[in-house]
Design a protein around this motif. Structure first.
Motif: not given
Lengths: 331, 337
Positions: A109, A112-113, A115-117, A132-133, A136, B98, B106, B109-110, B113
């Protein structure tokens, strides 16, 4: 900025960090005066007898910056002193500050997060995704190495995005000039922003138009003025605004079908054939969906003689006129 | 400019401090190097933050920041061995939530993708989204990006990387000629709804970028790859300028200028001519230019060179001619030739 020259300068981040620590550590809250006179970064500039208005303004800005990070800095009234602004107390309730214990992420997860960022690495949301990262990573989970490397990117180039996203969050009405295709003049709109969605690579605002009593979708690139945020707020809409906006855009997309003949083996044949939802008619012509006749006509015109629009007639005319225009402009 | 970047910068530093403390609490002793690698920051940034944490705290009962009111670290271990060990904690117990916008970024973004092969499990995305919402300080703001259609080609590319085999596919260049290309896939990139493969092209013996929607009949070969992603450093820009590029002067409506920003070389002059922006674009050949300009009718016009204007005019005129009365449909015309 006037600073007390006698004391060493405290860096901004040290002042903000000290403020968060002080407000996390207090249950009953601290008054503004207590904060300014005791917290690191303020106390050095605090005048025990005199005017602290500069420092107070500093504190107001710091509060905004801290809240902006998602830190729930709250204001409570001192017992028995309701309505007395000087005795308001500030604190950060621990339960609302800390990530709930059940919100933890597995290595997959976390990957994935990350990558989303990465999607937002340029533009308006880059600061948000970067922070956010950090949060995380604070959880200490390592990422897994993906088989194939990705570098996804969503762009926000429209200057209207920032003010709209801020108004969206604060639930404020906005005003802007919007140029509808075919219209000669832009008209001023006053709407309640509900969602910002990207559909088919283009950003749209989904908003309530209180005068017309309907929700409408606006293309950000057709907003031709600055976006003005008003002080008037509206009640929180339901949480499904983005789903509704995307569903409506999909509905429009599906409702428009063009029949287009493409030169076999051409760039148009490959690219249009791979477009989402493209079908092939018995004649071999492609059936293509689109949301906006003007934008799609531009796209098709780019393919020049590789494309012949058979239907609908208005799209056919629009593409024809565009090609004539380009030919004339370059003649 | 400084006014705007200053608070942002300080906010980032604050977010870093609030994130670093819980990480250090969970790691009894961690080296500066490991912490830097975990957060993806330079080591000096970790040292700077640890020094600040070590002298920070709460005013305390005396409002004097006494010893017990401050964080403490094993200073000798830190200064001599580059090891971090928090020995006294104040105020912070856990990671921060957050913000609404951070969670929204986020989540969007998810969603964008969600068509990647890595995301096969839709339920996993839904549960991750729900977790992010619960971990946000308030309801995540309403921003979304439509799931991008990356077709099955991405899954094939992934498989070819996994096997370490070259990928081959038909590729139309902008001149409309199809060629079979053999490629060592290095990275899949996207810009909004457009997807690209960057790889080492054996046919060209160079790094190349391919649009996924221009690729057809992809297949995995038995040839092993000679270039792996970890050995190649890819330039940041998707399309690198080349010395052979053609420079073309255009007039573009100001509102449309950002749409072609990728083609405008760095440092290109922008002047206003009759309410339009006159600038230059860089293209590898006129076949790409004519498609670009024809897709911006009335909005962008080539000024010079004359040859470029002629190529665009011819392309548009040939397109327009297909609509002229009595013109036979293209397929018939093809059979006749």
């Amino acid at each position: 900025m006037p600073t007390a020259s006698s004391s060493p300068r405290v860096p901004v981040e040290e002042r903000l960090f000290s403020l968060v620590l002080a407000l996390l550590a207090t249950d009953s809250g601290l008054t503004k005066n207590e904060i300014l006179s005791t917290v690191q970064g303020y106390r050095q500039k605090y005048a025990h007898s005199g005017d602290n208005s500069n420092l107070e303004r500093q504190f107001e800005r710091d509060k905004d910056d801290i809240r902006d990070l998602g830190v729930p800095l709250e204001t409570i009234e001192s017992p028995g002193q309701a309505g007395n602004n000087q005795n308001l107390r500030y604190r950060i309730p621990r339960g609302e500050y800390e990530l709930p214990a059940d919100v933890r992420f597995s290595p997959d997860e976390t990957t994935l997060l990350n990558l989303a960022a990465m999607v937002w690495r340029e533009g308006s949301l880059s600061g948000e995704s970067r922070r956010a990262i950090l949060k995380l990573r604070s959880l200490g989970v390592s990422t897994t190495e993906p088989v194939l490397g990705y570098a996804p990117r969503v762009r926000v180039r429209e200057s209207a995005f920032d003010p709209l996203s801020s108004a969206l969050e604060k639930r404020q009405y906005v005003r802007f000039s919007y140029l509808k295709p075919g219209d000669r003049e832009a008209t001023v709109r006053r709407v309640a922003p509900l969602a910002l969605v990207q559909h088919q690579g283009r950003w749209h605002l989904y908003a309530d138009d209180p005068e017309a009593g309907v929700t409408k979708t606006f293309l950000l690139r057709r907003i031709v003025s600055q976006v003005t945020t008003t002080n008037q707020t509206f009640p929180a809409p339901s949480a499904d605004q983005t789903e509704r906006a995307l569903a409506e855009l999909d509905e429009v997309w599906n409702a428009h079908t063009a029949i287009v003949q493409v030169e076999p083996g051409s760039d148009a044949a490959t690219r249009l054939g791979k477009r989402r939802g493209t079908g092939v008619a018995a004649s071999g012509a492609l059936e293509l969906h689109y949301s906006d006749i003007n934008i799609f006509a531009d796209e098709l015109a780019g393919f020049g003689p590789e494309v012949l629009v058979l239907a609908p007639g208005d799209l056919r005319d629009a593409v024809h006129q565009r090609l004539q225009r380009t030919a004339a402009d370059h003649g | 400019m400084a006014d705007r970047s200053q608070p942002r910068h300080a906010q980032d530093k604050l977010a870093f401090l609030l994130s670093l403390v819980p990480y250090l609490m969970d790691h009894d002793r961690v080296s500066v190097a490991d912490a830097a690698a975990h957060f993806g920051v330079p080591e000096h940034q970790i040292r700077e933050a640890v020094r600040l944490i070590g002298v920070s705290g709460v005013p305390g009962e005396t409002a004097m920041y006494q010893h017990g009111d401050l964080f403490d670290i094993a200073w000798d271990d830190f200064e001599d061995n580059d090891q971090i060990l928090l020995t006294h904690l104040v105020a912070i117990d856990d990671s921060p939530r957050f913000s609404a916008r951070e969670a929204a970024a986020l989540i969007a973004g998810l969603q964008y993708l969600s068509s990647l092969p890595e995301h096969a499990d839709r339920d996993a995305i839904a549960s991750l989204t729900a977790k992010l919402s619960r971990g946000a300080s308030s309801q995540p703001s309403q921003v979304a990006v439509e799931a991008s259609e990356s077709d099955e080609t991405v899954a094939l590319i992934r498989e070819s990387v996994e096997r370490g085999s070259q990928l081959e596919f038909d590729y139309l260049n902008s001149q409309g000629q199809a060629e079979r290309r053999r490629v060592d896939p290095l990275r899949v990139e996207s810009v909004d709804a457009d997807w690209y493969l960057r790889g080492w092209c054996h046919s060209r013996e160079a790094l190349r970028t391919f649009r996924l929607d221009r690729m057809s009949l992809p297949s995995i070969t038995d040839e092993p790859i000679t270039h792996a992603a970890r050995d190649v450093s890819l330039p940041d820009k998707l399309f690198e300028g080349s010395v052979d590029d053609l420079i073309v002067t255009i007039d573009v409506a100001p509102a449309a200028a950002p749409l072609i920003a990728d083609y405008i070389p760095e440092g290109a002059t922008m002047t206003e001519v009759d309410g339009r922006v006159r600038t230059t674009v860089r293209v590898s050949h006129y076949h790409g230019l004519k498609r670009l300009i024809a897709s911006m009718p009335g909005v962008a016009t080539v000024v010079e060179p004359t040859e470029a204007r002629a190529v665009v005019a011819e392309w548009a005129a040939a397109g327009a001619a297909r609509y002229d009365a009595g013109h036979a449909p293209a397929a018939t015309q093809h059979e006749a030739t």
